[in-house]
Structures are given as structure tokens and as C-alpha cells.
Design an enzyme around this catalytic site. Sequence first.
Site, short mmCIF file in Angstrom:
data_model
loop_
_atom_site.label_atom_id
_atom_site.label_comp_id
_atom_site.label_asym_id
_atom_site.label_seq_id
_atom_site.Cartn_x
_atom_site.Cartn_y
_atom_site.Cartn_z
N ASP A 1 7.37 -8.07 5.68
CA ASP A 1 7.56 -8.93 4.51
C ASP A 1 6.43 -9.94 4.52
O ASP A 1 6.41 -10.85 5.36
CB ASP A 1 8.93 -9.62 4.61
CG ASP A 1 9.18 -10.60 3.47
OD1 ASP A 1 8.27 -10.82 2.64
OD2 ASP A 1 10.29 -11.17 3.42
N VAL A 2 5.48 -9.79 3.60
CA VAL A 2 4.28 -10.65 3.65
C VAL A 2 4.60 -12.11 3.41
O VAL A 2 3.81 -13.00 3.78
CB VAL A 2 3.19 -10.18 2.66
CG1 VAL A 2 2.67 -8.80 3.05
CG2 VAL A 2 3.69 -10.21 1.22
N ALA B 1 1.14 -17.33 -10.64
CA ALA B 1 0.78 -16.84 -9.30
C ALA B 1 -0.61 -16.22 -9.31
O ALA B 1 -1.41 -16.46 -8.39
CB ALA B 1 1.82 -15.82 -8.83
N LYS B 2 -0.91 -15.42 -10.31
CA LYS B 2 -2.21 -14.75 -10.38
C LYS B 2 -3.34 -15.74 -10.63
O LYS B 2 -4.44 -15.58 -10.10
CB LYS B 2 -2.18 -13.66 -11.45
CG LYS B 2 -1.26 -12.48 -11.10
CD LYS B 2 -1.59 -11.86 -9.75
CE LYS B 2 -0.97 -10.49 -9.56
NZ LYS B 2 -1.22 -9.94 -8.21
N ALA C 1 0.80 -1.23 0.00
CA ALA C 1 0.00 0.00 0.00
C ALA C 1 0.83 1.27 0.00
O ALA C 1 0.29 2.36 0.18
CB ALA C 1 -0.95 -0.01 1.20
N TYR D 1 4.54 -14.88 -12.91
CA TYR D 1 3.47 -13.95 -12.51
C TYR D 1 2.10 -14.48 -12.92
O TYR D 1 1.15 -14.45 -12.13
CB TYR D 1 3.75 -12.60 -13.17
CG TYR D 1 2.85 -11.46 -12.76
CD1 TYR D 1 3.02 -10.81 -11.54
CD2 TYR D 1 1.85 -10.99 -13.62
CE1 TYR D 1 2.22 -9.74 -11.18
CE2 TYR D 1 1.04 -9.93 -13.27
CZ TYR D 1 1.23 -9.30 -12.05
OH TYR D 1 0.42 -8.25 -11.69
#
Length: 252
Positions: A62-63, A156-157, A13, A153
Site C-alpha cells: 500500500d503506497v 492531487a494531480k 503496475a 483527483y
Amino acid sequence: MSENRRTALVTGAAQGIGAAVAQRLAADGLAVAVVDLDENACSDTVEAITAAGGAALAVGADVSDPAAVDAAVERITAELGGPTVVVNNAGIIRDNLLFKMTVEDWDAVMAVHLRGSFNTVKATQKHMVEAKFGRIVNLSSTSALGNRGQANYSAAKAGLQGYTKTLAIELGKFGVTANAIAPGFIQTHMTAATAERIGVPFDDFIKFSAEQIPVQRVGQPEDIAHTASFLVSEGAGFVSGQVIYVAGGPKD
């Protein structure tokens, strides 16, 4: 803090889509935890929210690290209240054609997008279950349908979409909805990086992309923020397990 004010946790964010979503949810009356890898980078988003009269907290985490996410959620709960709205927006790109892509490039993208989203929901679901209200929004992408140079990517999406539908099934009986937003071309630092990778000036990249989109413009972070605002609202309680393509036209 108002007893009736809900708390939202928005990852990634500090800028771009995440910043726009955080500001919109704050304008909607939620207290917002602005989460990003670097806490200091969150200051602009937090200042924009507080200057407009909202409540926000900058949190560095760090998620992809479950312990870091657990600690972040504990801090958010103590300072803002237990988060019952989660927007998983944190993401990175490590684009390359398959034969040039390293295992490290693959793992890094999976860790942030998929493990990161898993970590945040796992750490917050108890607050949603206790409140008998929860809203989970995961940021997917039109790249989930496949995109050259983005095997990691795209995978992952696409994975996030299956994950979202499973969350909707498992958590629905607790008043929790889970949906995914799949943006098309959005004008952000990330799409600027893509233009740089393929060697095209960003303005030219935007112009060319807009010509391919039925509404004849590229998207802005606010376009995604509007959709997130609806999905986390009280009125969206019967919308769950959906993938909404916000792309200026239809996607297969």
C-alpha cells in the site's frame, strides 16, 4: 543479477499504464519491481516480462503506508538491487461533484497519489544519491488543469506537478532528474470506470473522445510507456522538472 543492470520500481503496475511502463522498462534492460496493492494481481505483468527474457519481481504494498513502502524497497534492494528509477503511477479515482464528495473520498485520493509518491521517493532517494544517478517519473493528468467531478483527483494531480518540480530542484545536484507525464484520454480500466459513472457505453465514450483529440484517436498505455522510457534513459539527463502532456494535442 547483472551488476550494471539498473532497477526500476513502478507502482500501480498490475494493469493499465503501470503494466505497460513496467514491460517497456524491462524491454529497455532494467530489472523491474512490479508494485501494486495486491501482490497476486502483479503476476500477469511479471509473467509478460519474464516470458520476454526480462527480470521482474511482484511486490504487494500500500503506497500510502510509509512502513509498507520501506519494507517493499528493502525487499526490492535485496532481490533486484537498489532502485534508482521510480515511476509513481499508482492511483485511484473517487469521482463526484463537490457537493456529493465526502472527506473520505478526498483523503483516499490524496493518500494514494500524493502521499504514495512522497513515500516511494523518500524510501529510494538514498539509492539514487549513492549511485549518482536517478530518474523519477510521476504520473499526473490533464485533469490537473481542472475537470468536472474530479476536485480531489485534479488537486492531487496538480499537486504532483509542484512536487515534481521541487524534487528536480532538490535532487538535481546528485544526478537525479524528476519529471511528470500528464496523460490525456488513455484507454484503461480507469477511463472505463469514468464512462460507467457518467452512464455512457465505453465504446461511445472512446469514439466521442477521439473526435475531440487532434490526432483523432484516444491514447493507449503504450503511448505513456514510450514517454517514460525516454525520461528514465541516460540520454534524458538534461530534462528535469518538466510536465509533458501526452494527450494527442496541445494542452494549456
